[in-house]
Write a protein that holds these residues in place. Structure first.
Motif, PDB file in Angstrom:
ATOM      1  N   LEU A  68       0.822  -1.208   0.000  1.00 18.86           N
ATOM      2  CA  LEU A  68       0.000   0.000   0.000  1.00 18.86           C
ATOM      3  C   LEU A  68       0.857   1.259   0.000  1.00 18.86           C
ATOM      4  CD1 LEU A  68      -2.811  -1.109   2.478  1.00 18.86           C
ATOM      5  CD2 LEU A  68      -3.097  -0.577   0.045  1.00 18.86           C
ATOM      6  N   HIS A  69       2.025   1.198   0.606  1.00 23.42           N
ATOM      7  CA  HIS A  69       2.914   2.358   0.613  1.00 23.42           C
ATOM      8  C   HIS A  69       3.264   2.783  -0.803  1.00 23.42           C
ATOM      9  CE1 HIS A  69       6.859   4.370   0.650  1.00 23.42           C
ATOM     10  NE2 HIS A  69       6.436   4.921   1.771  1.00 23.42           N
ATOM     11  N   ASP A  70       3.612   1.835  -1.649  1.00 32.52           N
ATOM     12  CA  ASP A  70       3.987   2.158  -3.028  1.00 32.52           C
ATOM     13  C   ASP A  70       2.794   2.730  -3.794  1.00 32.52           C
ATOM     14  OD1 ASP A  70       6.531   1.260  -2.500  1.00 32.52           O
ATOM     15  OD2 ASP A  70       6.206  -0.734  -3.348  1.00 32.52           O
ATOM     16  N   VAL A  71       1.620   2.146  -3.564  1.00 34.49           N
ATOM     17  CA  VAL A  71       0.407   2.640  -4.227  1.00 34.49           C
ATOM     18  C   VAL A  71       0.109   4.069  -3.790  1.00 34.49           C
ATOM     19  CG1 VAL A  71      -2.095   2.343  -4.404  1.00 34.49           C
ATOM     20  CG2 VAL A  71      -0.580   0.344  -4.509  1.00 34.49           C
ATOM     21  N   ILE A  72       0.129   4.292  -2.488  1.00 37.34           N
ATOM     22  CA  ILE A  72      -0.217   5.601  -1.944  1.00 37.34           C
ATOM     23  C   ILE A  72       0.763   6.665  -2.412  1.00 37.34           C
ATOM     24  CG2 ILE A  72      -0.338   6.912   0.222  1.00 37.34           C
ATOM     25  CD1 ILE A  72      -1.450   4.258   1.481  1.00 37.34           C
ATOM     26  N   ASP A  73       2.035   6.316  -2.474  1.00 41.10           N
ATOM     27  CA  ASP A  73       3.040   7.270  -2.938  1.00 41.10           C
ATOM     28  C   ASP A  73       2.761   7.683  -4.382  1.00 41.10           C
ATOM     29  OD1 ASP A  73       5.633   8.663  -2.448  1.00 41.10           O
ATOM     30  OD2 ASP A  73       6.287   7.386  -4.111  1.00 41.10           O
ATOM     31  N   THR A  74       2.409   6.723  -5.222  1.00 41.39           N
ATOM     32  CA  THR A  74       2.107   7.028  -6.624  1.00 41.39           C
ATOM     33  C   THR A  74       0.847   7.875  -6.744  1.00 41.39           C
ATOM     34  OG1 THR A  74       3.167   4.990  -7.393  1.00 41.39           O
ATOM     35  CG2 THR A  74       1.585   6.023  -8.880  1.00 41.39           C
ATOM     36  N   LEU A  75      -0.200   7.502  -6.022  1.00 42.38           N
ATOM     37  CA  LEU A  75      -1.455   8.251  -6.084  1.00 42.38           C
ATOM     38  C   LEU A  75      -1.269   9.680  -5.579  1.00 42.38           C
ATOM     39  CD1 LEU A  75      -3.985   5.545  -4.831  1.00 42.38           C
ATOM     40  CD2 LEU A  75      -3.649   6.329  -7.188  1.00 42.38           C
ATOM     41  N   ALA A  76      -0.431   9.854  -4.573  1.00 40.66           N
ATOM     42  CA  ALA A  76      -0.160  11.201  -4.073  1.00 40.66           C
ATOM     43  C   ALA A  76       0.548  12.037  -5.131  1.00 40.66           C
ATOM     44  CB  ALA A  76       0.658  11.130  -2.795  1.00 40.66           C
ATOM     45  N   GLN A  78       0.205  11.743  -8.221  1.00 45.22           N
ATOM     46  CA  GLN A  78      -0.787  12.038  -9.257  1.00 45.22           C
ATOM     47  C   GLN A  78      -1.842  13.036  -8.783  1.00 45.22           C
ATOM     48  OE1 GLN A  78      -2.308   8.116 -10.080  1.00 45.22           O
ATOM     49  NE2 GLN A  78      -0.629   7.581 -11.462  1.00 45.22           N
ATOM     50  N   GLY A  79      -1.767  13.453  -7.543  1.00 41.37           N
ATOM     51  CA  GLY A  79      -2.740  14.402  -6.997  1.00 41.37           C
ATOM     52  C   GLY A  79      -4.029  13.780  -6.519  1.00 41.37           C
ATOM     53  N   LYS A  80      -4.099  12.454  -6.478  1.00 39.52           N
ATOM     54  CA  LYS A  80      -5.325  11.787  -6.032  1.00 39.52           C
ATOM     55  C   LYS A  80      -5.419  11.690  -4.511  1.00 39.52           C
ATOM     56  CE  LYS A  80      -5.730   8.980 -10.241  1.00 39.52           C
ATOM     57  NZ  LYS A  80      -6.935   9.670 -10.755  1.00 39.52           N
ATOM     58  N   ILE A  81      -4.287  11.859  -3.825  1.00 34.88           N
ATOM     59  CA  ILE A  81      -4.272  11.872  -2.369  1.00 34.88           C
ATOM     60  C   ILE A  81      -3.612  13.173  -1.935  1.00 34.88           C
ATOM     61  CG2 ILE A  81      -3.368  10.764  -0.285  1.00 34.88           C
ATOM     62  CD1 ILE A  81      -3.605   8.095  -1.669  1.00 34.88           C
ATOM     63  N   PRO A  82      -4.405  14.202  -1.627  1.00 31.61           N
ATOM     64  CA  PRO A  82      -3.840  15.499  -1.234  1.00 31.61           C
ATOM     65  C   PRO A  82      -3.585  15.565   0.272  1.00 31.61           C
ATOM     66  CG  PRO A  82      -6.219  15.671  -1.443  1.00 31.61           C
ATOM     67  CD  PRO A  82      -5.864  14.237  -1.800  1.00 31.61           C
ATOM     68  N   GLY A  83      -2.878  16.609   0.667  1.00 30.19           N
ATOM     69  CA  GLY A  83      -2.712  16.897   2.092  1.00 30.19           C
ATOM     70  C   GLY A  83      -1.850  15.903   2.839  1.00 30.19           C
ATOM     71  N   TRP A  84      -0.717  15.535   2.261  1.00 31.39           N
ATOM     72  CA  TRP A  84       0.180  14.557   2.886  1.00 31.39           C
ATOM     73  C   TRP A  84       0.552  15.019   4.296  1.00 31.39           C
ATOM     74  CZ3 TRP A  84       1.445  10.007   0.500  1.00 31.39           C
ATOM     75  CH2 TRP A  84       2.412   9.205   1.128  1.00 31.39           C
ATOM     76  N   ARG A  85       0.459  14.078   5.289  1.00 35.19           N
ATOM     77  CA  ARG A  85       0.647  14.461   6.685  1.00 35.19           C
ATOM     78  C   ARG A  85       1.875  13.851   7.358  1.00 35.19           C
ATOM     79  NH1 ARG A  85      -4.532  16.314   8.241  1.00 35.19           N
ATOM     80  NH2 ARG A  85      -3.596  16.940  10.218  1.00 35.19           N
ATOM     81  N   ASN A  86       2.488  12.863   6.734  1.00 34.49           N
ATOM     82  CA  ASN A  86       3.609  12.160   7.380  1.00 34.49           C
ATOM     83  C   ASN A  86       3.212  11.605   8.744  1.00 34.49           C
ATOM     84  OD1 ASN A  86       5.714  12.288   5.448  1.00 34.49           O
ATOM     85  ND2 ASN A  86       6.049  14.438   5.947  1.00 34.49           N
ATOM     86  N   GLU A  87       1.998  11.076   8.816  1.00 33.22           N
ATOM     87  CA  GLU A  87       1.501  10.435  10.034  1.00 33.22           C
ATOM     88  C   GLU A  87       0.995   9.047   9.673  1.00 33.22           C
ATOM     89  OE1 GLU A  87      -1.160  12.753  12.529  1.00 33.22           O
ATOM     90  OE2 GLU A  87      -0.459  14.580  11.553  1.00 33.22           O
TER      91      GLU A  87
END
Length: 281
Positions: A68-76, A78-87
């Protein structure tokens, strides 16, 4: 009277989403139009018309988290996951349950996974008997609900933190409240939100607390997430709620406080009783 925020807290259309499953357990909701973006990872997701399932080969927490980490990093990116929090948030349907995987906080709304937060009502009681509440206005730079009214302290509960330690931490960061004072907070109600939002789905459990603050205490934000604090009369708070000035979460936490202290009539909060029970879908 029906308040917009009470209706918004359960504004969710399952027909516009597909369930996200790990094993046989539904752990989230993904918007139907976002599903196509996951088909590029057939070794991570099994996608059909009825659900998105994490691939059964990912059969432990570490494997699921890494995938999921690799997926989430890619989606972020691409702008599909905004507001990265490092939490880090855990995927779990109950606060006491063992995690099924760990994800970046910002991704919880893309996948519609359950999250947990604590909200604090800061009460000041004057000798004239008229209570007041400290209200925060969120910073204009916040990625979610910038500039809207909020409780004096509110924050998400990250992995590895319990409810009350999170409350103490957030009390200092958001209001400059020392731990000795913060630890005097008392629990109120627990509310459940399931709503469609621009980032995806908010499925969240809110743990509400109250604290009686000294008359000479003034909140002082420490982390830049609060634009201002104001000490407000109950009638002003009620009016701001009716006008939709508060976030949905803060509205619910504040109404919980007002109802428990009998500072507002139940008729003014039509529909809130249902929010003390998890949604059934």
């Amino acid at each position: 009277m029906s308040l917009p925020s009470i209706a918004a807290a359960r504004h969710f259309d399952a027909t516009l989403h597909v369930p996200f499953l790990i094993g046989e357990e539904r752990v989230g909701w993904i918007r139907a139009f976002d599903v196509a973006s996951l088909t590029r990872w057939p070794n991570i997701f099994v996608v059909d018309e009825t659900a998105v399932r994490l691939h059964p080969s990912l059969n432990d927490v570490d494997a699921r988290t890494a995938a999921l980490h690799d997926v989430i990093d890619t989606l972020a990116q691409q702008g599909k996951i905004p507001g990265w929090r490092n939490e880090t948030y855990a995927i779990r349907n109950d606060f006491q349950a063992a995690p099924l995987a760990f994800i970046e906080r910002a991704a919880s709304r893309f996948f519609g996974t359950m999250t947990y937060a604590v909200h604090l009502n800061g009460i000041v009681k004057y000798r004239d008997g008229a209570p007041r509440l400290w209200i925060a206005r969120r910073s204009d730079t916040k990625s979610v609900d910038p500039g809207r009214l909020d409780n004096v302290v509110a924050g998400g509960i990250g992995w590895g933190m319990d409810i009350e330690p999170t409350l103490v931490k957030e009390c200092w960061e958001e209001a400059g409240m020392p731990a000795e004072l913060a630890s005097t907070a008392t629990p109120g109600g627990t509310l459940h939100v399931l709503q469609m939002i621009p980032e995806g789905t908010q499925a969240e459990q809110l743990f509400v607390y109250d604290i009686e603050l000294p008359n000479d205490f003034t909140p002082q934000n420490q982390d830049g997430e609060v634009g201002e604090h104001r000490l407000a009369r109950i009638e002003d708070v009620a009016r701001w709620i009716e006008e939709g000035e508060f976030t949905v979460d803060a509205t619910l936490a504040t109404l919980d406080c007002l109802l428990r202290h009998r500072w507002i009539d139940e008729e003014a909060c039509e529909g809130i009783a249902a929010l003390y029970t998890p949604p059934s879908l």
